[in-house]
Design an enzyme around this catalytic site. Structure first.
Site, mmCIF file in Angstrom:
data_model
loop_
_atom_site.group_PDB
_atom_site.id
_atom_site.type_symbol
_atom_site.label_atom_id
_atom_site.label_comp_id
_atom_site.label_asym_id
_atom_site.label_seq_id
_atom_site.Cartn_x
_atom_site.Cartn_y
_atom_site.Cartn_z
ATOM 1 N N THR A 196 0.922 -1.193 -0.016
ATOM 2 C CA THR A 196 -0.010 -0.051 -0.008
ATOM 3 C C THR A 196 0.827 1.430 -0.030
ATOM 4 O OG1 THR A 196 -1.663 -1.439 1.438
ATOM 5 C CG2 THR A 196 -1.848 1.267 1.037
ATOM 6 N N TYR A 247 4.794 -11.604 4.643
ATOM 7 C CA TYR A 247 3.479 -11.003 3.911
ATOM 8 C C TYR A 247 3.503 -11.993 2.548
ATOM 9 C CZ TYR A 247 0.821 -7.980 1.088
ATOM 10 O OH TYR A 247 -0.192 -7.653 0.379
ATOM 11 N N LYS A 304 1.129 -12.682 7.626
ATOM 12 C CA LYS A 304 0.027 -12.075 7.197
ATOM 13 C C LYS A 304 -0.212 -12.787 5.542
ATOM 14 C CE LYS A 304 -1.388 -7.752 4.352
ATOM 15 N NZ LYS A 304 -0.807 -6.679 3.881
#
Length: 307
Positions: free
Chosen positions: A50, A138, A167
């Site tokens: 992001t 991630y 994640k």
């Protein structure tokens, strides 16, 4: 060994603000940190996907780590994305984050390379072993091609002491089950909040520790309440209620590829974060109108005192 930070609840991946000339705006980033710290977010991910890390120069990434690790200290836990194109470069940036007293780092499989699982393990193991601070994985095969298989995650958890979170951003409840079972529930698993994956309720029901999300950029209080690990039936009912209530908001933050929609939503709330760096485009006028409507529907500006 540094004191390890274990993310739980709402772990928000924030955007990287740019000013009118396209330069990083650390003043606005500090405002974003304060906004999150004041509204229930437990941990930040800075320069996750992001945060547009692939559009940032190495000097820019180091500046963000240096300035924001210091600013976040005592306010909110902050992890920094440090993945670069090779193991050696990633280790260098990971060590820099540790030198700057960051709470932790997050690593993904370097995109585009598509290494086999043994090489994925070797990369993750070398990076984790290069620092003493917390490391989060991630797993996002949609963006980097390669899945981190559950057996690789379990093997890594058993090999290093500073792996603190997994994640997951992939549409497989079976993967969640295998990771949680393989680590005996000792590795905190957090999931992406993308509605297309629908992982929030399954993750928490399996004993997951929360969400690593983007919707918290625009409604941190609700996402923090939704992401609370389950300890009672009341928690179950609260999560379910909030999830379905804010589903239109989650849809809006994923209305264009991350981070395009999320950054536009943050901008529409009143934070001057700028646009994404090219070649990423702004959302279409139709999507912007829909975002404005959902922001008004949830009365987000009024709720958070934003102009």
């Amino acid at each position: 060994m540094a004191r390890l930070i274990y993310p739980s609840g709402s772990w928000v991946a924030i955007v990287t603000p740019f000013d009118a000339s396209g330069e990083i705006d650390l003043g606005v980033m500090r405002d974003l940190v304060d906004f999150q710290a004041a509204n229930g977010t437990s941990t930040l991910l800075i320069m996750g996907s992001t945060g547009e890390p692939t559009t940032l120069t190495l000097d820019e990434r180091k500046r963000i780590i240096r300035e924001m690790a210091a600013y976040c200290k005592g306010k909110i836990h902050a992890f920094f994305g440090v993945t670069l194109g090779s193991t050696a470069m990633t280790i260098d940036l990971a060590r820099y984050a540790q030198e700057q007293d960051a709470d932790g780092i997050v690593i993904v499989v370097p995109p585009y390379l598509a290494p086999p699982q043994d090489s994925v393990f070797a990369y993750l193991h070398e990076v984790c072993s290069s620092v003493d601070i917390s490391v989060g994985l991630y797993n996002n095969p949609a963006r980097v091609i390669t899945n981190i298989d559950p057996a690789t995650i379990v093997r890594l958890f058993n090999a290093v002491p500073n792996l603190v979170a997994d994640k997951e951003a992939m549409p497989s409840v079976g993967q969640l089950v295998q990771v949680i079972e393989g680590t005996q529930g000792k590795l905190p698993v957090l999931c992406c909040d993308a509605p297309v994956y629908g992982l929030v309720l399954p993750t928490l029901s399996l004993g997951g520790r929360g969400t690593a999300n983007v919707t918290g950029n625009v409604h941190p209080r609700a996402v923090a309440a939704m992401s609370k690990p389950w300890e009672s039936w009341e928690d179950v009912e609260n999560t379910r209620r909030i999830y379905f209530d804010i589903l239109p908001l989650m849809d809006a933050t994923y209305a264009a590829p991350n981070p395009v929609a999320t950054k536009a939503m943050v901008r529409l709330l009143g934070f001057p974060v700028g646009s994404c760096r090219k070649p990423l485009p702004d959302p279409s006028p139709r999507i912007i109108t829909a975002m404005e409507e959902v922001i008004a529907r949830f009365e987000l500006k009024q709720l958070y005192g934003l102009k």
